[in-house]
Structures are given as C-alpha cells and as structure tokens.
Design a protein around this motif. Structure first.
Motif, short mmCIF file in Angstrom:
data_model
loop_
_atom_site.label_atom_id
_atom_site.label_comp_id
_atom_site.label_asym_id
_atom_site.label_seq_id
_atom_site.Cartn_x
_atom_site.Cartn_y
_atom_site.Cartn_z
N PHE A 1 -24.02 -7.12 11.80
CA PHE A 1 -24.00 -8.54 11.41
C PHE A 1 -24.26 -9.36 12.66
O PHE A 1 -23.68 -9.09 13.72
CB PHE A 1 -22.64 -8.91 10.81
N ASP A 2 -25.11 -10.36 12.53
CA ASP A 2 -25.49 -11.17 13.68
C ASP A 2 -24.85 -12.56 13.63
O ASP A 2 -24.67 -13.13 12.54
CB ASP A 2 -27.02 -11.35 13.73
N ASP A 3 -24.54 -13.09 14.79
CA ASP A 3 -24.22 -14.52 14.98
C ASP A 3 -22.83 -14.95 14.50
O ASP A 3 -22.56 -16.14 14.45
CB ASP A 3 -25.28 -15.43 14.34
N LEU A 4 -21.99 -14.01 14.14
CA LEU A 4 -20.59 -14.26 13.79
C LEU A 4 -20.36 -15.37 12.75
O LEU A 4 -19.55 -16.28 12.98
CB LEU A 4 -19.77 -14.57 15.06
N CYS B 1 -23.89 -7.34 21.90
CA CYS B 1 -24.36 -8.46 22.71
C CYS B 1 -25.66 -9.03 22.15
O CYS B 1 -26.58 -8.29 21.80
CB CYS B 1 -24.60 -7.96 24.14
N HIS B 2 -25.71 -10.34 22.01
CA HIS B 2 -26.93 -11.13 21.83
C HIS B 2 -27.10 -11.85 23.18
O HIS B 2 -26.28 -11.65 24.07
CB HIS B 2 -26.65 -12.18 20.75
N THR B 3 -28.09 -12.70 23.33
CA THR B 3 -28.09 -13.55 24.52
C THR B 3 -27.01 -14.63 24.33
O THR B 3 -26.72 -15.01 23.19
CB THR B 3 -29.46 -14.22 24.73
N SER C 1 -26.89 -17.81 24.80
CA SER C 1 -27.33 -19.06 24.17
C SER C 1 -28.20 -18.82 22.94
O SER C 1 -28.81 -19.75 22.42
CB SER C 1 -28.11 -19.91 25.17
N HIS C 2 -28.28 -17.56 22.52
CA HIS C 2 -29.13 -17.17 21.38
C HIS C 2 -30.61 -17.48 21.64
O HIS C 2 -31.37 -17.78 20.72
CB HIS C 2 -28.65 -17.83 20.07
N LEU C 3 -31.02 -17.39 22.90
CA LEU C 3 -32.44 -17.54 23.23
C LEU C 3 -33.14 -16.21 23.02
O LEU C 3 -32.53 -15.15 23.16
CB LEU C 3 -32.60 -17.98 24.69
N TYR D 1 -31.84 -8.15 19.54
CA TYR D 1 -32.76 -9.22 19.94
C TYR D 1 -32.54 -10.44 19.05
O TYR D 1 -32.70 -10.34 17.82
CB TYR D 1 -34.21 -8.77 19.76
N PRO D 2 -32.17 -11.60 19.63
CA PRO D 2 -32.07 -12.81 18.81
C PRO D 2 -33.39 -13.07 18.07
O PRO D 2 -34.47 -12.94 18.66
CB PRO D 2 -31.78 -13.90 19.83
N TYR D 3 -33.31 -13.39 16.82
CA TYR D 3 -34.46 -13.61 15.93
C TYR D 3 -35.33 -12.37 15.78
O TYR D 3 -36.42 -12.43 15.24
CB TYR D 3 -35.34 -14.78 16.42
ZN LIG Z 1 -28.88 -13.87 16.05
#
Ligand SMILES: [Zn+2]
Length: 247
Positions: free
Chosen positions: A35-38, A93-95, A97-99, A134-136
C-alpha cells in the motif's frame, strides 16, 4: 514538458534494461500486499484485514505526506506508522516529498532518502527500510544503481507476475484497485503465480467501501486474501518474500 519527456525516457530505460538479473529460488509461489502513501484506511481497515488472514503487508510511506491533507483520502499520522511497525507490517520507503526518482539527481535523491529514513528513525529507531517503491511508478534509469546501493528491492507498477530471472530494482506489481482489477483478474494472476512459481505483488492505496480511484474496497482485498489462503500461497512482506526468493 521537457521534464515530462525526460521522465518517460528514463522510465522506459529503467523498465527495459535489466541492470543485474536476479534468479528467484523460492520454494512456493508467494504474494505480497503493498500500500502506498499511507491513507488512514490502509493503516486501519487494510491492515486489520491482512491480520485477520494471518498476513502482514508492506506500506510505502513518504514522511512528508504523513498527516498531510490530500484530496484523495484522509492520510494516516505518525501513530499509524508506529502502529503498523509494531504490529509486524513492513514500512517501506518512498521519496520523502513524494517526488519522482526520474526528476531527481544523485544528490537530491540521496537527500530525499536520507530525510525519509531520518523521519522513520526519529519515530522508532527499530524501523529499518530495506525496500523502496517508485513514487507514481516512475522508474529512473540513472538512479537505479544508486537505489540498488540503498535498498534490497524497488517496486514498480509495471504489470505482471515476477518469476525466474527478475530485476529486483524494478519488480512488477499489479493494481489492487477496484477500477482496474476484478475477482476474475485476481484469480488469473494467482493461476499464473502457481504455474510459474511466481511472486505476485499487489499495490493499492486506500481501503474503503467507497474507495478513491486509486484504492480498493474491503471486499476486493478480502477476495485476494481468501484466494491466497485457499491456494495455500503465503502472503509475505516484501522483505520476507525476498528472503524466500534468495533461499
Ligand atoms: Zn506514492
């Protein structure tokens, strides 16, 4: 526009050029729920459903988004990150700042990772992040080796089931998203995992009766968990599955 074109080229190269193929040696098929981005609902409803099936998931978190307002869903807070960790889920881990990795140079990606790890460490020093998403879904050819030095695995959103020789820095994953996946699709993916002794990785976001366009209903998640149990396919975190793949 230039940044968009560059991101696409970098992503395409990351996708097609296997830096260093890894031969999977898992004894049985495996599945991971990520799951991404909590979103708050992933940390509560999603995690509860996983646990009801004796499973644990991997939650990719951007420290900079924790507790932030988003138009898509209510976001979890620091206590949700801690709770997931203490309940045996994996924090990935994501980045910070989600960049997108493709938009970052070596120094700025290093800084994003350092800030994210620093954020987790400040919450609880025992949170170790060995896995990245990887974000996005945007991979980066230029940053792949840098990420390899930092993480055991990187998850993309390139569809498919991982089997045989895989790229650990660009693992395939399929959406557990109501608008993009149905029960028949889930069964076909598990069929493929069984046929090829594969590692099926689902990715999603919120888990709600009325999910966002990036999320899933509890019923769809429950179906996937029940399908894994019925087929006796272990549901493992990314770190656990990698250990099995290295066996
Ligand atoms: Zn994300």
């Amino acid at each position: 526009m230039l940044s968009e074109a560059r991101a696409k080229v970098s992503h395409g190269l990351a996708m097609h050029l296997h830096a260093d193929p890894f031969q999977m040696r898992n004894a049985t098929p495996m599945v991971s729920f990520t799951f991404d981005d909590l979103p708050k609902s992933a940390a509560t409803t999603g995690a509860d459903l996983l646990e009801a099936h004796g499973a644990r998931g991997t939650f990719y978190v951007s420290g900079g988004l924790v507790g932030a307002e988003t138009p898509e869903w209510p976001t979890g807070d620091a206590d949700d990150v801690l709770s997931l960790h203490r309940r045996g889920h994996e924090i990935g881990c994501h980045t910070f700042s989600h960049l997108r990795a493709s938009d970052l140079d070596v120094a700025s990606l290093a800084n994003e990772i350092m800030r994210n790890r620093g954020y987790f460490r400040a919450l609880d020093a025992s949170i170790e992040t060995d896995t990245f998403a990887y974000p996005y879904g945007y991979g980066s050819f230029g940053r792949k080796h840098q990420l390899k030095d930092q993480f055991q695995t990187c998850r993309s959103i390139l569809p498919g089931v991982n089997s045989g020789a895989v790229d650990l820095q660009f693992l395939r994953a399929v959406p557990l998203i109501d608008g993009q996946m149905d029960r028949a699709g889930i069964e076909r993916l598990f069929d493929e995992a069984e046929t090829n002794n594969g590692w099926l990785i689902f990715y999603g976001h919120d888990v709600a009766e009325q999910p966002s366009r990036w999320g899933c209903s509890p019923a769809l998640l429950n179906h996937a968990l029940a399908a894994a149990a019925r087929r006796k396919i272990p549901a493992l975190t990314m770190a656990e599955a990698l250990q099995c793949a290295r066996a």
